[in-house]
Design a protein around this motif. Sequence first.
Motif, PDB file in Angstrom:
ATOM      1  N   ASP A 115       0.815  -1.222   0.000  1.00 20.64           N
ATOM      2  CA  ASP A 115       0.000   0.000   0.000  1.00 20.64           C
ATOM      3  C   ASP A 115       0.844   1.265   0.000  1.00 20.64           C
ATOM      4  OD1 ASP A 115      -2.470  -1.266  -0.100  1.00 20.64           O
ATOM      5  OD2 ASP A 115      -2.497  -1.569   2.063  1.00 20.64           O
ATOM      6  N   PRO A 147       2.907   3.540  -4.550  1.00 19.18           N
ATOM      7  CA  PRO A 147       2.030   4.068  -5.600  1.00 19.18           C
ATOM      8  C   PRO A 147       2.656   4.009  -6.994  1.00 19.18           C
ATOM      9  CG  PRO A 147       2.907   5.854  -4.257  1.00 19.18           C
ATOM     10  CD  PRO A 147       3.319   4.558  -3.598  1.00 19.18           C
ATOM     11  N   PRO A 179       3.416  -1.039 -10.677  1.00 16.49           N
ATOM     12  CA  PRO A 179       2.362  -1.344 -11.651  1.00 16.49           C
ATOM     13  C   PRO A 179       1.080  -1.782 -10.944  1.00 16.49           C
ATOM     14  CG  PRO A 179       4.425  -2.370 -12.296  1.00 16.49           C
ATOM     15  CD  PRO A 179       4.631  -1.809 -10.917  1.00 16.49           C
ATOM     16  N   ARG A 180      -0.031  -1.594 -11.612  1.00 19.89           N
ATOM     17  CA  ARG A 180      -1.353  -1.818 -11.011  1.00 19.89           C
ATOM     18  C   ARG A 180      -1.516  -3.216 -10.410  1.00 19.89           C
ATOM     19  NH1 ARG A 180      -6.563  -3.144 -13.617  1.00 19.89           N
ATOM     20  NH2 ARG A 180      -8.135  -2.701 -12.066  1.00 19.89           N
ATOM     21  N   HIS A 181      -1.078  -4.237 -11.085  1.00 20.05           N
ATOM     22  CA  HIS A 181      -1.291  -5.606 -10.609  1.00 20.05           C
ATOM     23  C   HIS A 181      -0.011  -6.175 -10.005  1.00 20.05           C
ATOM     24  CE1 HIS A 181      -5.281  -5.678 -12.302  1.00 20.05           C
ATOM     25  NE2 HIS A 181      -4.778  -5.199 -13.431  1.00 20.05           N
ATOM     26  N   THR A 182       0.430  -5.590  -8.906  1.00 20.51           N
ATOM     27  CA  THR A 182       1.635  -6.048  -8.228  1.00 20.51           C
ATOM     28  C   THR A 182       1.239  -6.962  -7.078  1.00 20.51           C
ATOM     29  OG1 THR A 182       2.833  -4.035  -8.820  1.00 20.51           O
ATOM     30  CG2 THR A 182       3.692  -5.313  -6.969  1.00 20.51           C
ATOM     31  N   GLU A 185      -9.593  -8.874  -8.824  1.00 20.40           N
ATOM     32  CA  GLU A 185      -8.289  -8.218  -8.866  1.00 20.40           C
ATOM     33  C   GLU A 185      -7.979  -7.377  -7.631  1.00 20.40           C
ATOM     34  OE1 GLU A 185      -8.880  -6.333 -12.653  1.00 20.40           O
ATOM     35  OE2 GLU A 185      -8.236  -8.119 -13.740  1.00 20.40           O
ATOM     36  N   GLU A 188      -2.632 -11.494  -5.735  1.00 20.79           N
ATOM     37  CA  GLU A 188      -3.826 -10.845  -6.294  1.00 20.79           C
ATOM     38  C   GLU A 188      -4.557 -11.829  -7.186  1.00 20.79           C
ATOM     39  OE1 GLU A 188      -4.598  -7.769  -9.757  1.00 20.79           O
ATOM     40  OE2 GLU A 188      -3.645  -6.777  -8.042  1.00 20.79           O
ATOM     41  N   THR A 192      -8.355  -1.862   0.129  1.00 20.30           N
ATOM     42  CA  THR A 192      -7.309  -2.072  -0.874  1.00 20.30           C
ATOM     43  C   THR A 192      -6.821  -3.514  -0.879  1.00 20.30           C
ATOM     44  OG1 THR A 192      -5.568  -1.373   0.666  1.00 20.30           O
ATOM     45  CG2 THR A 192      -6.519   0.332  -0.786  1.00 20.30           C
TER      46      THR A 192
END
Length: 193
Positions: A22, A25, A28-31, A73, A85, A100
């Motif tokens: 968290d 930022p 990458p989005r799908h880490t 996701e 994820e 999150t």
Amino acid sequence: MTTLPDWMRPPRTEGWFAEDLDRLPEAPRHTELIDGALVFMVTPQRSWRGRLVTGLTVELARQAPDGIEVEREMTIRLDARNRPEPDLLVTTAPFDPDRTWYELEGVLLIVEVVSPESAHRDRTVKLRKYADADIRHYWYIEDEDAVAVVHVYELDELTGVYAPAGIFRGTLQRPVPYEIDLDLRRLTPRHRS
């Protein structure tokens, strides 16, 4: 050789922990976090996979009884060093718009859609990790000529490992974790001329 950006350096010598995700930022989005290592999904996703995940999310949510949520996701904290994820998870945790990630408690089913870059993790690594975390039901889905083939596993309470509960083509009917009846062919409609 290119220098790594600062955000890719673990904050401590022991590597990464679940709560660190968290605070990234820039990632990458799908880490995901697997055994304290960051895993990035950076390959382009195929349209088939996106339609399958969307169709499955809609159908599982439509069939879910009250008190059951279907999420796509979002990471799940298995332990301090693992926060994978999954493509879908089914849980009793109530909807929280600021969430999150998910706690392990209340997770009923995990679904992974296999892609070439995730195949080993989905078929072996995550299979073992989800069983070790006592998640009762695990599905991984393969692409067989643009039709979903679902490999279903149930946790054997005596051994603590997953036992195969079937390979489903065409339709999938399961009484657990709730009554599920899926026409797999309709989840990814083929292009019509």
